[in-house]
Design a protein around this motif. Structure first.
Motif, PDB file in Angstrom:
ATOM      1  N   VAL A  76      53.779  22.825  55.886  1.00 43.45           N
ATOM      2  CA  VAL A  76      52.731  23.742  55.430  1.00 43.45           C
ATOM      3  C   VAL A  76      53.219  24.505  54.197  1.00 43.45           C
ATOM      4  O   VAL A  76      54.417  24.613  53.942  1.00 43.45           O
ATOM      5  CB  VAL A  76      52.334  24.747  56.530  1.00 43.45           C
ATOM      6  N   SER A  77      52.244  25.025  53.460  1.00 44.85           N
ATOM      7  CA  SER A  77      52.547  25.795  52.261  1.00 44.85           C
ATOM      8  C   SER A  77      51.971  27.200  52.452  1.00 44.85           C
ATOM      9  O   SER A  77      50.767  27.359  52.650  1.00 44.85           O
ATOM     10  CB  SER A  77      51.902  25.087  51.071  1.00 44.85           C
ATOM     11  N   TYR A  78      52.866  28.206  52.418  1.00 45.51           N
ATOM     12  CA  TYR A  78      52.435  29.581  52.688  1.00 45.51           C
ATOM     13  C   TYR A  78      51.961  30.289  51.426  1.00 45.51           C
ATOM     14  O   TYR A  78      52.601  30.209  50.367  1.00 45.51           O
ATOM     15  CB  TYR A  78      53.589  30.401  53.270  1.00 45.51           C
ATOM     16  N   ALA A  79      50.861  31.006  51.573  1.00 43.90           N
ATOM     17  CA  ALA A  79      50.408  31.949  50.549  1.00 43.90           C
ATOM     18  C   ALA A  79      50.735  33.359  51.060  1.00 43.90           C
ATOM     19  O   ALA A  79      51.026  33.539  52.242  1.00 43.90           O
ATOM     20  CB  ALA A  79      48.914  31.789  50.320  1.00 43.90           C
ATOM     21  N   ASN A 124      58.817  30.681  51.241  1.00 44.71           N
ATOM     22  CA  ASN A 124      59.308  29.348  50.850  1.00 44.71           C
ATOM     23  C   ASN A 124      58.933  28.938  49.432  1.00 44.71           C
ATOM     24  O   ASN A 124      59.287  27.841  49.004  1.00 44.71           O
ATOM     25  CB  ASN A 124      58.827  28.239  51.817  1.00 44.71           C
ATOM     26  N   GLU A 125      58.213  29.811  48.720  1.00 42.89           N
ATOM     27  CA  GLU A 125      57.891  29.507  47.323  1.00 42.89           C
ATOM     28  C   GLU A 125      59.044  30.004  46.447  1.00 42.89           C
ATOM     29  O   GLU A 125      59.778  30.927  46.824  1.00 42.89           O
ATOM     30  CB  GLU A 125      56.583  30.200  46.913  1.00 42.89           C
ATOM     31  N   SER A 189      56.823  41.013  37.100  1.00 46.23           N
ATOM     32  CA  SER A 189      56.676  39.686  36.493  1.00 46.23           C
ATOM     33  C   SER A 189      56.262  38.656  37.550  1.00 46.23           C
ATOM     34  O   SER A 189      56.371  38.910  38.757  1.00 46.23           O
ATOM     35  CB  SER A 189      57.994  39.280  35.826  1.00 46.23           C
ATOM     36  N   ASP A 190      55.803  37.522  37.097  1.00 43.63           N
ATOM     37  CA  ASP A 190      55.344  36.474  38.015  1.00 43.63           C
ATOM     38  C   ASP A 190      56.409  36.150  39.062  1.00 43.63           C
ATOM     39  O   ASP A 190      57.589  35.960  38.708  1.00 43.63           O
ATOM     40  CB  ASP A 190      55.031  35.179  37.237  1.00 43.63           C
ATOM     41  N   SER A 191      56.006  36.103  40.299  1.00 47.31           N
ATOM     42  CA  SER A 191      56.829  35.736  41.465  1.00 47.31           C
ATOM     43  C   SER A 191      57.829  36.812  41.868  1.00 47.31           C
ATOM     44  O   SER A 191      58.677  36.573  42.725  1.00 47.31           O
ATOM     45  CB  SER A 191      57.575  34.401  41.259  1.00 47.31           C
ATOM     46  N   ASN A 289      63.020  32.830  50.309  1.00 47.02           N
ATOM     47  CA  ASN A 289      62.671  32.305  48.982  1.00 47.02           C
ATOM     48  C   ASN A 289      63.927  31.862  48.254  1.00 47.02           C
ATOM     49  O   ASN A 289      64.987  32.475  48.399  1.00 47.02           O
ATOM     50  CB  ASN A 289      61.964  33.382  48.144  1.00 47.02           C
ATOM     51  N   THR A 290      63.789  30.821  47.468  1.00 50.40           N
ATOM     52  CA  THR A 290      64.902  30.322  46.666  1.00 50.40           C
ATOM     53  C   THR A 290      64.675  30.683  45.206  1.00 50.40           C
ATOM     54  O   THR A 290      63.556  30.590  44.696  1.00 50.40           O
ATOM     55  CB  THR A 290      65.005  28.782  46.823  1.00 50.40           C
ATOM     56  N   VAL A 291      65.750  31.128  44.551  1.00 52.02           N
ATOM     57  CA  VAL A 291      65.679  31.499  43.144  1.00 52.02           C
ATOM     58  C   VAL A 291      65.769  30.245  42.294  1.00 52.02           C
ATOM     59  O   VAL A 291      66.625  29.379  42.536  1.00 52.02           O
ATOM     60  CB  VAL A 291      66.819  32.482  42.782  1.00 52.02           C
TER      61      VAL A 291
END
Ligand code: MG
Length: 294
Positions: A76-79, A124-125, A189-191, A289-291
């Motif tokens: 699955v992809s989490y928002a 996970n994004e 900033s983004d993310s 989350n991974t950088v």
């Protein structure tokens, strides 16, 4: 009741799921199975809250029945639990030990800054590390989700406006935070605002004083402190913020980070490409989350 928001792997659209014992069950499926059209088509927690208390309560009442329904299978992809909040208000310098490690003194006034919906990203994004920062840092935080329109509320009644809790990692570019008087780019900033993966409804959430924020980087424990140590507690934060701005359903308040950020180390080890940051709060969830170099 625990909720998560998943993105469709085909068109990227968001939809709301109940999180039941590590299973994710579609709220749409629940609505169809139990004849609750008012619960159909919900994209996220924000949309649920905007539909009002009656709809929110209906989902609470039906939630236990999700156990009988089929769970999502496969990856699955989490928002973020709230995909598009109108306001993301963040509190700075709200723990004494963090103020000390940052080499500052306790501010006379509550420090507020903002992030945007575009800052948010899901569990996970990737966290995107721009080339312009060499001091990217993490800040694990308890995040409060507002449930009802709140304007000029008193601390006594402030918790009536809380829908529930989630987790935010307040990603911060320290070099830019020093270089620019407003923290907008350093913080928004983004993310730079991973959030989720779980929203815990206030009805089933532990007391804030019992919550402990734990952050690890590549498995190494960096932050481990009780939310009890907040200088300004959640009711007072909501009262203060709502004196000047109207908070709306789905708005997010990030309550500040405890000690243990990279900035506070004798020899700071900032985030690099490939680092895995986990922020967990027992009773709420774990945000990983991974950088990634942008
Ligand atoms: Mg912070």
């Amino acid at each position: 009741m625990k909720l998560s928001v998943l993105r469709s792997t085909t068109d990227g659209s968001a939809s709301l799921y109940l999180s039941v014992d590590d299973r994710l069950v579609s709220v749409d499926a629940l609505a169809a199975a139990y004849g609750a059209p008012e619960l159909a088509g919900l994209a996220d927690v924000g949309e649920l809250l905007r539909r009002g208390d009656v709809v929110h309560t209906r989902l609470r009442d039906l939630a236990p029945r999700a156990q009988d329904l089929e769970a999502v299978a496969g990856p699955v992809s989490y928002a973020p639990p709230v995909v598009d909040p109108a306001a993301v208000v963040c509190v700075g310098l709200n723990y004494d030990a963090h103020i000390a490690e940052a080499g500052r003194t306790r501010p006379e006034r509550i420090v507020l800054f903002a992030k945007y919906a575009s800052s948010l990203t899901g569990h996970n994004e990737p966290v995107l590390k721009p080339a312009w920062t060499h001091e990217l840092d993490y800040e694990g935080e308890l995040a409060v989700v507002i449930g009802r329109t709140a304007s000029k509320v008193s601390p006594t009644f402030a918790m009536d406006y809380v829908a529930g809790y989630t987790i935010m990692n307040d990603i911060s570019a320290r070099d830019l935070q020093r270089a620019e008087p407003q923290w907008i780019r350093a913080k928004a900033s983004d993310s730079f605002a991973p959030v989720g993966p779980v929203f815990v409804d206030i009805d089933s959430a532990p007391a804030i004083d019992d919550l402990i924020v734990r952050t690890t980087v590549n498995g190494e424990l960096r932050q481990n402190e009780s939310c009890r140590s907040m200088i300004t507690q959640v009711p007072e934060l909501i009262a203060h913020i709502s004196q000047s701005m109207t908070l709306r359903p789905g708005d997010i308040i990030a309550t500040g980070t405890p000690a243990g950020v990279a900035l506070g180390m004798a020899e700071p080890v900032y985030l690099r490409h490939g680092d895995v940051v986990s922020v967990s709060i027992e009773g709420i969830g774990e945000l990983v989350n991974t950088v990634v170099d942008a």
